[in-house]
Write an enzyme that holds these catalytic residues in place. Structure first.
Site, PDB file in Angstrom:
ATOM      1  N   ALA A   1       2.396  10.654  -3.705  1.00 31.48           N
ATOM      2  CA  ALA A   1       3.120  11.823  -3.178  1.00 31.48           C
ATOM      3  C   ALA A   1       3.974  12.474  -4.264  1.00 31.48           C
ATOM      4  O   ALA A   1       4.061  13.702  -4.352  1.00 31.48           O
ATOM      5  CB  ALA A   1       3.990  11.406  -1.991  1.00 31.48           C
TER       6      ALA A   1
ATOM      7  N   GLU B   1       1.732   2.761  -3.467  1.00 34.43           N
ATOM      8  CA  GLU B   1       0.771   3.688  -4.070  1.00 34.43           C
ATOM      9  C   GLU B   1       0.804   5.041  -3.363  1.00 34.43           C
ATOM     10  O   GLU B   1       0.699   6.089  -3.996  1.00 34.43           O
ATOM     11  CB  GLU B   1      -0.629   3.082  -4.060  1.00 34.43           C
ATOM     12  N   GLU B   2       0.983   5.010  -2.042  1.00 38.10           N
ATOM     13  CA  GLU B   2       1.100   6.268  -1.286  1.00 38.10           C
ATOM     14  C   GLU B   2       2.291   7.075  -1.791  1.00 38.10           C
ATOM     15  O   GLU B   2       2.211   8.293  -1.995  1.00 38.10           O
ATOM     16  CB  GLU B   2       1.270   5.953   0.216  1.00 38.10           C
ATOM     17  N   ARG B   3       3.404   6.405  -2.015  1.00 36.22           N
ATOM     18  CA  ARG B   3       4.627   7.125  -2.418  1.00 36.22           C
ATOM     19  C   ARG B   3       4.537   7.632  -3.852  1.00 36.22           C
ATOM     20  O   ARG B   3       4.992   8.748  -4.155  1.00 36.22           O
ATOM     21  CB  ARG B   3       5.840   6.203  -2.199  1.00 36.22           C
TER      22      ARG B   3
ATOM     23  N   GLN C   1       0.830  -1.206   0.000  1.00 35.01           N
ATOM     24  CA  GLN C   1       0.000   0.000   0.000  1.00 35.01           C
ATOM     25  C   GLN C   1       0.869   1.262   0.000  1.00 35.01           C
ATOM     26  O   GLN C   1       0.520   2.273  -0.604  1.00 35.01           O
ATOM     27  CB  GLN C   1      -0.904  -0.036   1.235  1.00 35.01           C
TER      28      GLN C   1
END
Ligand SMILES: Cc1cc2nc3c(=O)[nH]c(=O)nc-3n(C[C@H](O)[C@H](O)[C@H](O)COP(=O)(O)OP(=O)(O)OC[C@H]3O[C@@H](n4cnc5c(N)ncnc54)[C@H](O)[C@@H]3O)c2cc1C
Length: 389
Positions: A246, A241-243, A238
């Site tokens: 960002a 996808e967060e990175r 997960q």
């Protein structure tokens, strides 16, 4: 990355929405230290923007990741970092594992309302004693019949003061630290969940960030996402996808700051000419624009790999690292050219400077990104354990 007419249409709809429904309110929300998440998310959900790449069965659009990428980039038109971040938490940080590994039941209960904008989601990984070192979290979900009983606390939780549920990483056994964790959807109204305080931040002012305690919080085991003990692995996935989110979300935001700096320095005169008319200034801005374009190329390459089903840990880590570093350099350079006005809270460059600082810390600090890359390059002892936030 090939964007089609469909991407362009969605992009225009989002631009219109941002101009009409978000930007006119940003200053007021920044001053208030909070924004109306339910109201805003409901509107975004109704337009389909909270589930572009989420499964159709739960109300999503079922599109590939290129649409999520387009959206993350376009959110850079919002006149602060906080609202894009809050939206990104909903779409790309708190719900990817739920969408991919959740049972039909848990997806109906939590994913569908998150996509519709009826629920606000948050992601609970960090704790007062464990941020970078995710494996060492202490929040525990003890098995009790068909339930888990949760005790512990989470720190710096974006959307935490307004959320309807938290995607919580907790230890569900005493086993090895990479195999003893699970992701569990916990409704925030459950008895024993306490939003202890809304934290006061230097930037990202309109995003609510909370400290949350869990005191004998009982939730059914069916609220767990996927298999017990796989939570650490799911969270590391997960995080990719967060990175990527960002990195994508800062591209347009940076370009806006460069454009506004060009405009300001063109009009501001010193020593008989415009500030922009100094080579050191326009060279620096050209260099920053080049860096943004390089970051875009890396981010798009990572997105293409994600769409192709490849492991994007390396590329997403590089993109996040570069986004953090570039954000600091770019906003610092631009602020400098605004002079005294750059130091004023009323100017956009000052807000960007404060907001952008988070990119080198949140979702894994720069040093954690470097550690992951070194492990993957074999320059650190041991294989990449993917064990760091
Ligand atoms: C505004 C904001 C929003 C956030 N939102 C969320 C959220 O929604 N959900 C969530 O779970 N968390 C959230 N976080 C937490 C964030 O992910 C953590 O702050 C981050 O992972 C760093 O953890 P830490 O603060 O505990 O830093 P620490 O782990 O205490 O590290 C401090 C610093 O030490 C350095 N460092 C750490 N490890 C190493 C190393 N191996 N080598 C060299 N240097 C090192 C880094 O510079 C790091 O910044 C948020 C944080 C902020 C500030």
């Amino acid at each position: 990355m090939l964007f089609t007419a469909d991407h362009d249409e969605a992009r225009r709809a989002l631009q219109k929405f941002i101009a009409a429904e978000i930007n006119p309110h940003v200053d007021e929300w920044e001053d208030a230290g909070i924004f109306p998440a339910h109201e805003l998310f409901k509107k975004l959900g109704s337009l389909g923007f909270l589930g572009l790449n989420k499964p159709v069965d739960y109300g999503g659009q079922g599109l590939d990741y290129s649409y999520a990428l387009m959206m993350a980039e376009e959110l850079g038109a919002i006149r602060c970092g906080a609202i894009p971040m809050a939206i990104g938490v909903q779409t790309d940080m708190a719900t990817p594992a739920l969408a991919r590994f959740g049972s039909d039941e848990v997806r109906k209960e939590f994913l569908a309302p998150a996509i519709a904008g009826d629920y606000v989601a948050c992601i609970g990984v960090s704790e007062p004693g464990a941020g970078s070192d995710v494996a060492s979290i202490k929040t525990a979900a003890r098995s009790d019949g068909d339930d888990y009983v949760i005790n512990g606390g989470k720190m710096w939780i974006t959307n935490g003061a307004q959320a309807d549920f938290i995607c919580l990483l907790a230890n569900t056994s005493d086993g090895p630290v990479h195999r003893n964790k699970s992701l569990i959807c916990v409704p925030m109204k459950t008895k024993g969940v306490q939003v202890a305080r809304k934290l006061d931040k230097m930037g990202m002012r309109s995003s609510d960030t909370a400290q949350i305690f869990f005191d004998d919080v009982r939730v059914p085991k069916r609220n767990r996402i996927g298999a017990e003990g796989e939570g650490f692995t799911y969270q590391m996935m997960q995080f990719q996808e967060e990175r990527l989110w960002a990195a994508a979300a800062c591209l347009k935001a940076h370009e806006v700051i460069i454009d506004e700096t060009i405009e300001y320095t063109r009009n501001r005169k010193a020593f008989g000419r415009s500030i922009l008319d100094n080579q050191v200034v326009h060279f620096k801005l050209a260099e920053m624009q080049t860096e943004v374009e390089l970051l875009r190329a890396l981010t798009y390459r990572a997105a293409e790999a994600l769409i192709a089903g490849e492991d994007v840990t390396r590329l997403a880590t590089m993109a996040k690292l570069k986004a953090g570093r570039l954000g600091r350099e770019l906003t610092d350079a631009c602020l400098q050219y605004w002079g005294g006005m750059g130091f004023m809270n009323e100017t956009p460059v000052s807000r960007a400077y404060r907001d952008t600082r988070l990119a080198s810390i949140g979702g894994g600090a720069d040093e954690v990104m470097l550690t992951i890359l070194c492990k993957m390059m074999g320059t650190l002892p041991g294989l990449a354990k993917r064990g760091d936030a």
